[in-house]
Design an enzyme around this catalytic site. Structure first.
Site, mmCIF file in Angstrom:
data_model
loop_
_atom_site.group_PDB
_atom_site.id
_atom_site.type_symbol
_atom_site.label_atom_id
_atom_site.label_comp_id
_atom_site.label_asym_id
_atom_site.label_seq_id
_atom_site.Cartn_x
_atom_site.Cartn_y
_atom_site.Cartn_z
ATOM 1 N N GLU A 167 -39.970 -18.975 33.221
ATOM 2 C CA GLU A 167 -41.088 -18.511 32.372
ATOM 3 C C GLU A 167 -42.425 -19.188 32.690
ATOM 4 N N TYR A 169 -42.992 -22.491 33.021
ATOM 5 C CA TYR A 169 -43.160 -23.847 32.494
ATOM 6 C C TYR A 169 -43.063 -24.875 33.641
ATOM 7 N N ARG A 217 -31.816 -22.689 33.401
ATOM 8 C CA ARG A 217 -32.448 -21.368 33.375
ATOM 9 C C ARG A 217 -33.378 -21.245 34.577
ATOM 10 N N HIS A 255 -45.042 -16.411 31.631
ATOM 11 C CA HIS A 255 -45.821 -15.961 30.476
ATOM 12 C C HIS A 255 -47.142 -15.324 30.908
ATOM 13 N N GLN A 342 -43.210 -8.393 16.363
ATOM 14 C CA GLN A 342 -44.220 -8.593 15.324
ATOM 15 C C GLN A 342 -43.992 -9.820 14.440
HETATM 16 P P1 FAD Z 1 -44.034 5.217 4.067
HETATM 17 O O1 FAD Z 1 -43.391 4.938 5.348
HETATM 18 O O2 FAD Z 1 -45.300 5.971 4.094
HETATM 19 O O3 FAD Z 1 -42.981 5.958 3.145
HETATM 20 C C1 FAD Z 1 -43.300 6.516 1.893
HETATM 21 C C2 FAD Z 1 -42.270 7.579 1.542
HETATM 22 O O4 FAD Z 1 -42.443 7.989 0.207
HETATM 23 C C3 FAD Z 1 -42.378 8.830 2.385
HETATM 24 O O5 FAD Z 1 -41.130 9.130 2.980
HETATM 25 C C4 FAD Z 1 -42.809 9.897 1.396
HETATM 26 O O6 FAD Z 1 -42.316 11.185 1.720
HETATM 27 C C5 FAD Z 1 -42.199 9.375 0.121
HETATM 28 N N1 FAD Z 1 -42.839 9.873 -1.120
HETATM 29 C C6 FAD Z 1 -44.161 9.893 -1.443
HETATM 30 N N2 FAD Z 1 -44.319 10.383 -2.673
HETATM 31 C C7 FAD Z 1 -43.106 10.683 -3.157
HETATM 32 C C8 FAD Z 1 -42.630 11.213 -4.399
HETATM 33 N N3 FAD Z 1 -43.439 11.502 -5.401
HETATM 34 N N4 FAD Z 1 -41.302 11.406 -4.546
HETATM 35 C C9 FAD Z 1 -40.435 11.088 -3.555
HETATM 36 N N5 FAD Z 1 -40.838 10.578 -2.376
HETATM 37 C C10 FAD Z 1 -42.161 10.370 -2.189
HETATM 38 N N6 FAD Z 1 -45.634 -0.468 11.543
HETATM 39 C C11 FAD Z 1 -45.256 -1.537 12.198
HETATM 40 O O7 FAD Z 1 -45.028 -2.573 11.580
HETATM 41 N N7 FAD Z 1 -45.101 -1.534 13.544
HETATM 42 C C12 FAD Z 1 -45.325 -0.439 14.282
HETATM 43 O O8 FAD Z 1 -45.188 -0.476 15.500
HETATM 44 C C13 FAD Z 1 -45.718 0.726 13.610
HETATM 45 N N8 FAD Z 1 -45.961 1.864 14.291
HETATM 46 C C14 FAD Z 1 -46.351 2.959 13.625
HETATM 47 C C15 FAD Z 1 -46.618 4.108 14.345
HETATM 48 C C16 FAD Z 1 -47.015 5.250 13.704
HETATM 49 C C17 FAD Z 1 -47.321 6.466 14.511
HETATM 50 C C18 FAD Z 1 -47.142 5.258 12.277
HETATM 51 C C19 FAD Z 1 -47.565 6.497 11.570
HETATM 52 C C20 FAD Z 1 -46.896 4.116 11.572
HETATM 53 C C21 FAD Z 1 -46.518 2.964 12.224
HETATM 54 N N9 FAD Z 1 -46.283 1.775 11.552
HETATM 55 C C22 FAD Z 1 -45.879 0.675 12.223
HETATM 56 C C23 FAD Z 1 -46.565 1.655 10.119
HETATM 57 C C24 FAD Z 1 -45.289 1.694 9.277
HETATM 58 O O9 FAD Z 1 -44.521 2.812 9.614
HETATM 59 C C25 FAD Z 1 -45.680 1.669 7.826
HETATM 60 O O10 FAD Z 1 -46.336 0.455 7.544
HETATM 61 C C26 FAD Z 1 -44.459 1.783 6.910
HETATM 62 O O11 FAD Z 1 -43.792 2.988 7.165
HETATM 63 C C27 FAD Z 1 -44.888 1.759 5.448
HETATM 64 O O12 FAD Z 1 -43.737 1.872 4.697
HETATM 65 P P2 FAD Z 1 -43.741 2.440 3.197
HETATM 66 O O13 FAD Z 1 -42.318 2.520 2.828
HETATM 67 O O14 FAD Z 1 -44.652 1.628 2.378
HETATM 68 O O15 FAD Z 1 -44.395 3.875 3.283
HETATM 69 P P1 NAP Z 2 -55.698 0.321 11.200
HETATM 70 O O1 NAP Z 2 -55.023 -0.547 12.165
HETATM 71 O O2 NAP Z 2 -56.309 -0.262 9.998
HETATM 72 O O3 NAP Z 2 -56.811 1.125 12.012
HETATM 73 C C1 NAP Z 2 -57.632 2.062 11.429
HETATM 74 C C2 NAP Z 2 -58.800 2.382 12.356
HETATM 75 O O4 NAP Z 2 -59.591 3.341 11.727
HETATM 76 C C3 NAP Z 2 -59.632 1.210 12.679
HETATM 77 O O5 NAP Z 2 -59.700 1.158 14.104
HETATM 78 C C4 NAP Z 2 -60.988 1.502 12.058
HETATM 79 O O6 NAP Z 2 -61.807 1.150 13.120
HETATM 80 C C5 NAP Z 2 -60.971 3.005 11.805
HETATM 81 N N1 NAP Z 2 -61.572 3.410 10.548
HETATM 82 C C6 NAP Z 2 -61.356 2.901 9.307
HETATM 83 N N2 NAP Z 2 -62.115 3.583 8.380
HETATM 84 C C7 NAP Z 2 -62.780 4.530 9.060
HETATM 85 C C8 NAP Z 2 -63.739 5.532 8.669
HETATM 86 N N3 NAP Z 2 -64.084 5.692 7.400
HETATM 87 N N4 NAP Z 2 -64.238 6.327 9.628
HETATM 88 C C9 NAP Z 2 -63.873 6.182 10.910
HETATM 89 N N5 NAP Z 2 -62.999 5.240 11.335
HETATM 90 C C10 NAP Z 2 -62.462 4.426 10.419
HETATM 91 O O7 NAP Z 2 -54.720 1.441 10.687
HETATM 92 P P2 NAP Z 2 -53.742 2.413 11.461
HETATM 93 O O8 NAP Z 2 -54.053 2.527 12.887
HETATM 94 O O9 NAP Z 2 -53.761 3.634 10.617
HETATM 95 O O10 NAP Z 2 -52.360 1.735 11.304
HETATM 96 C C11 NAP Z 2 -51.757 1.565 10.024
HETATM 97 C C12 NAP Z 2 -50.897 0.350 10.009
HETATM 98 O O11 NAP Z 2 -49.750 0.574 10.819
HETATM 99 C C13 NAP Z 2 -51.635 -0.836 10.569
HETATM 100 O O12 NAP Z 2 -51.785 -1.828 9.591
HETATM 101 C C14 NAP Z 2 -50.783 -1.328 11.681
HETATM 102 O O13 NAP Z 2 -50.460 -2.699 11.525
HETATM 103 C C15 NAP Z 2 -49.493 -0.526 11.623
HETATM 104 N N6 NAP Z 2 -49.177 -0.144 12.999
HETATM 105 C C16 NAP Z 2 -48.830 -1.112 13.858
HETATM 106 C C17 NAP Z 2 -48.560 -0.782 15.155
HETATM 107 C C18 NAP Z 2 -48.155 -1.847 16.142
HETATM 108 O O14 NAP Z 2 -47.995 -1.553 17.310
HETATM 109 N N7 NAP Z 2 -47.922 -3.066 15.744
HETATM 110 C C19 NAP Z 2 -48.667 0.508 15.592
HETATM 111 C C20 NAP Z 2 -49.048 1.478 14.682
HETATM 112 C C21 NAP Z 2 -49.319 1.137 13.391
HETATM 113 P P3 NAP Z 2 -63.362 0.889 13.113
HETATM 114 O O15 NAP Z 2 -63.696 0.341 11.758
HETATM 115 O O16 NAP Z 2 -63.585 -0.050 14.226
HETATM 116 O O17 NAP Z 2 -63.926 2.233 13.396
HETATM 117 FE FE1 SF4 Z 3 -38.554 -9.808 16.557
HETATM 118 FE FE2 SF4 Z 3 -37.208 -8.667 14.558
HETATM 119 FE FE3 SF4 Z 3 -39.022 -7.251 15.918
HETATM 120 FE FE4 SF4 Z 3 -36.677 -7.942 17.009
HETATM 121 S S1 SF4 Z 3 -37.005 -6.567 15.280
HETATM 122 S S2 SF4 Z 3 -38.666 -8.113 17.975
HETATM 123 S S3 SF4 Z 3 -36.372 -9.961 16.158
HETATM 124 S S4 SF4 Z 3 -39.412 -9.039 14.658
#
Ligand code: FAD
Ligand code: NAP
Ligand code: SF4
Length: 677
Positions: A167, A169, A217, A255, A342
């Site tokens: 890695e 080191y 390693r 790294h 993460q």
């Molecule tokens: P949600 O996932 O939004 O779930 C809410 C649920 O509630 C939904 O299934 C909805 O249908 C249901 N619901 C709403 N209202 C009602 C109702 N009245 N009755 C019954 N059901 C209802 N996070 C990461 O940490 N790492 C990532 O790499 C990552 N990648 C992402 C990529 C994408 C493209 C997206 C869109 C999100 C990503 N996220 C990632 C974000 C992550 O998925 C969200 O932070 C997480 O799903 C939030 O979980 P939640 O349970 O709070 O809400």
């Molecule tokens: P986000 O990370 O908060 O990004 C939102 C983006 O929208 C920012 O780049 C912001 O950028 C822009 N924005 C905010 N308000 C706006 C406005 N009024 N008009 C125009 N642009 C605006 O949120 P997200 O991409 O929706 O992701 C949601 C969550 O999912 C995040 O918290 C993230 O941690 C998680 N997630 C994580 C991963 C991962 O790989 N770890 C992947 C997907 C999602 P500017 O202000 O610079 O324009």
């Molecule tokens: Fe790390 Fe858990 Fe994500 Fe695996 S799932 S990479 S152990 S945070």
């Protein structure tokens, strides 16, 4: 012989001791090594994994002296008093019939402090610190320090040590011409460059005796220029065997290498080919590693003869009972590591304690209360996203009668979009895990059931957890309802057709993911190992030192503009250990990243923006909005008014900075809070 996994569960005879199966829990720094009462927490952490059936575990890196610290005042093992402090760990592991080795790691030029030393004073590209060149006297003293630490580890009750030689080191820095520019007996020829690791190996063996596990390693694939050649790797491994190594573990990539080697976009099992090259050349067992996260994967690697043992670190953070579940034929119940980095590596880089996105108990085991009986309690959880799933299954496990309501036809919430992003296919595993867990914990799942407050009141729920997630933010831009405008939900979930020229508004995690999706030729097909190797320039023929070759240029099916209003580097809000790789991917695909943008309007001409005062029109077919989200918690007020106890979790609680890690952890915490109410 185990019927399903005969190779995985075949004991490994090391002569003086036998390992009960072929799973090694690889070294992972957790931050507990330096925390107050950290060793107590580590003893519970390792004991649980020993109970989970793993054959041998390796601790996080422990320095053999102060210069070797990764960070100031990092963990070291140099005194008898420090050795005594480790006994709590070794005793806890042995009480569970486990085995544990201590990793000895000298950071060399990767040290984050001014005492950093290296074979030559060459700064690492990922560090601001220029190391001091080691004098021959210091080199000799450091070899003695490694041996002393190994002897102290034995005194502390460890079953062995792992000498960290990969890695990038210190030991690796001696081996590679990239970092070793010396002209004395410690540099120049290969014999001179490997003198340091070989003398360490001999000294450690001499000090610890023949019946002590010593894993070395070896960096078998440096993935940096001027790394080792394959012939050199082989020569070193043979010499280490002669010098007394019990086993050789595989190290992949320094790294500072600009190739992702463990992140989620790396296909499973992308690296055993490296270990395989060495199979049959030595008499001691070889361990392979990187992106192995399922028993089926591990079994296939061992059955094919690509290694004698498999190392998994993060998968055992995600599920301490991984091995036991595989043994019992319950691999569907394994909480699979999705390789997101993460909560583990990103946390450690941010100087926080590690945990796990899919297992928020990880590294908090000692703080967890004993199971609480919730029999007789009837609780509604609304929303089956990660937060709701986590909370419902935790409540179910404690015996509550849990009703989980989900508006759509499937569990998973936003994970149903995340799993469609190329390279994030692993997210499906979390949904599989929760589906099983719902059944195991007796949660009553009601799909296609959008509940209203009236529903819940009518059904006499006195306690409700709202996990309804978020709604995408609709930025107030003129023309936001124009037919060119799509949301990320339209693109990823509803798979609406998208034109050849696209602007993405918002460069957060989702903006990046959507850009990856739009620039991938066949987003529905997971990338093969061969394509990954071409994309990143990994040479399986090993024609050049370090195993690098020119990456194949990437062809994007679309022209994409990724836009944000703020200043600063694109991808800054993504994970420390993964953001850079996403940035490189998009750059290679020709994505135009424009910051400090003002959005003027959207019309038939496209997207009108202002950049540094200048108006521009992006002539695009579609504009995809990825501008963050707002919480969706309409149920809260009417329920509270009706006297129902309500708890908000995940996106419904707070949309800013929301990610799945927080959502799942809040699910667990809310369940514990309800149990103690
Ligand atoms: P949600 O996932 O939004 O779930 C809410 C649920 O509630 C939904 O299934 C909805 O249908 C249901 N619901 C709403 N209202 C009602 C109702 N009245 N009755 C019954 N059901 C209802 N996070 C990461 O940490 N790492 C990532 O790499 C990552 N990648 C992402 C990529 C994408 C493209 C997206 C869109 C999100 C990503 N996220 C990632 C974000 C992550 O998925 C969200 O932070 C997480 O799903 C939030 O979980 P939640 O349970 O709070 O809400
Ligand atoms: P986000 O990370 O908060 O990004 C939102 C983006 O929208 C920012 O780049 C912001 O950028 C822009 N924005 C905010 N308000 C706006 C406005 N009024 N008009 C125009 N642009 C605006 O949120 P997200 O991409 O929706 O992701 C949601 C969550 O999912 C995040 O918290 C993230 O941690 C998680 N997630 C994580 C991963 C991962 O790989 N770890 C992947 C997907 C999602 P500017 O202000 O610079 O324009
Ligand atoms: Fe790390 Fe858990 Fe994500 Fe695996 S799932 S990479 S152990 S945070």
């Amino acid at each position: 012989m185990h019927a399903q996994y005969p190779f995985l569960f075949k004991p490994l005879d090391l002569g003086f001791t036998t390992l009960k199966n072929r799973v090694l829990m690889g070294s992972m720094h957790t931050g507990l090594e330096e925390a107050n009462d950290g060793f107590k927490a580590l003893s519970v952490y390792f004991a649980e994994r020993a109970r989970g059936g793993v054959a041998l575990m390796v601790t996080g890196g422990i320095a053999p002296n102060r210069q070797g610290w990764l960070t100031p005042f990092g963990a070291k093992l140099t005194t008898a008093a420090e050795a005594r402090a480790h006994q709590i760990i070794t005793q806890a592991v042995h009480a569970e019939d486990g085995k544990i080795a201590l990793q000895i790691l000298h950071a060399g030029r990767y040290a984050g402090h001014p005492m950093a030393v290296a074979p030559s004073p060459v700064r690492a590209p990922i560090s601001p610190i220029r190391p001091w060149e080691m004098s021959p006297r210091l080199i000799r003293a450091t070899i003695t320090d490694f041996a002393k630490t190994a002897a102290l580890a034995r005194e502390a009750g460890y079953d062995g040590v792992e000498i960290m030689g990969s890695e990038g080191y210190l030991i690796n820095q001696f081996i590679a011409p990239r970092t070793n520019k010396r002209s004395d007996e410690w540099g120049g020829t290969y014999e001179n460059r490997i003198r340091f690791p070989l003398e360490i190996m001999r000294a450690v063996r001499e000090k610890t005796g023949p019946d002590f596990i010593v894993i070395f390693r070896v960096s078998m694939l440096d993935l940096v220029e001027d790394g080792s050649s394959w012939e050199e790797v082989e020569q070193l491994a043979l010499a280490l065997q002669t010098a007394g190594a019990t086993m050789i573990n595989t190290g992949i990539g320094w790294h500072e290498a600009r190739i992702p080697t463990i992140a989620t976009q790396v296909p499973r099992g992308a690296y055993p080919w490296v270990t395989q090259r060495l199979m049959g050349k030595l008499n001691i067992p070889l361990i392979t590693t990187n992106r192995i996260n399922a028993p089926e994967e591990a079994e296939a690697i061992l059955a094919a003869g690509h290694a004698d043992m498999v190392s998994m670190a993060r998968p055992l953070l995600a599920d301490p009972y991984f091995v036991k579940k595989a043994w019992e034929g319950k691999s569907g119940s394994i909480n699979t590591c999705i390789a997101c980095n993460q909560a583990c590596l990103d946390h450690v880089f941010e100087k926080k304690n590690a945990s796990c996105l899919v297992n928020p108990r990880a590294c908090r085991e000692s703080e967890m209360p004993h199971p609480i009986a919730m029999t007789g309690r009837k609780i509604a959880v609304v929303g089956a996203g990660p937060a709701g799933l986590s909370c419902a299954t935790e409540l179910g496990a404690m015996g509550a009668a849990v009703h989980l309501f989900e508006a759509t036809a499937a569990i998973g919430g936003q994970f149903n979009m995340a799993k469609r992003v190329p390279g994030k296919e692993e997210f499906e595993e979390t949904l599989r895990y929760f589906q099983n867990r719902l059944e195991e914990t007796g949660v009553q799942l009601h799909l296609n059931h959008r509940v209203s407050p009236e529903d819940l009141i009518l059904q006499e729920f006195k306690e409700v957890v709202i996990a309804t997630g978020v709604v995408p933010r609709k930025p107030p831009i003129e023309g936001i309802d124009h037919p060119k405008v799509l949301s990320y939900i339209d693109v990823l979930l509803h798979q609406k057709p998208v034109g050849k020229k696209v602007a993405v508004i918002g460069a957060g995690g989702i903006g990046f993911d959507v850009s990856v999706y739009l620039t991938t030729q066949y987003p529905e097909q997971p990338e093969s190992i061969a394509d990954y190797q071409e994309e990143w320039g990994i040479d399986t023929k090993y024609a050049h030192r370090g195993g690098l070759k020119t990456p194949t240029p990437e062809v994007s099916p679309r022209q994409v503009w990724l836009l944000k209003r703020s200043k600063g580097k694109f991808g800054d809000t993504l994970g420390k250990t993964t953001g850079w790789a996403h940035r490189i991917t998009l750059k290679k695909r020709g994505v135009n990243m424009i910051g400090e943008v003002g959005y003027e309007k959207i019309d038939d001409q496209g997207l009108h923006i202002r950049v540094k005062g200048e108006l521009m029109v992006l002539d695009v077919d579609h504009v995809v909005i990825c501008a963050g989200q707002e919480p969706f918690r309409k149920l809260q007020e009417p329920l509270e008014t009706a006297g129902v106890y309500v708890q908000l979790i995940g996106g419904a609680n707070e949309a800013g900075e929301l990610d799945a890690q927080r959502a799942i952890a809040e699910g667990l915490d809310a369940a514990l809070l309800l149990a103690n109410r």
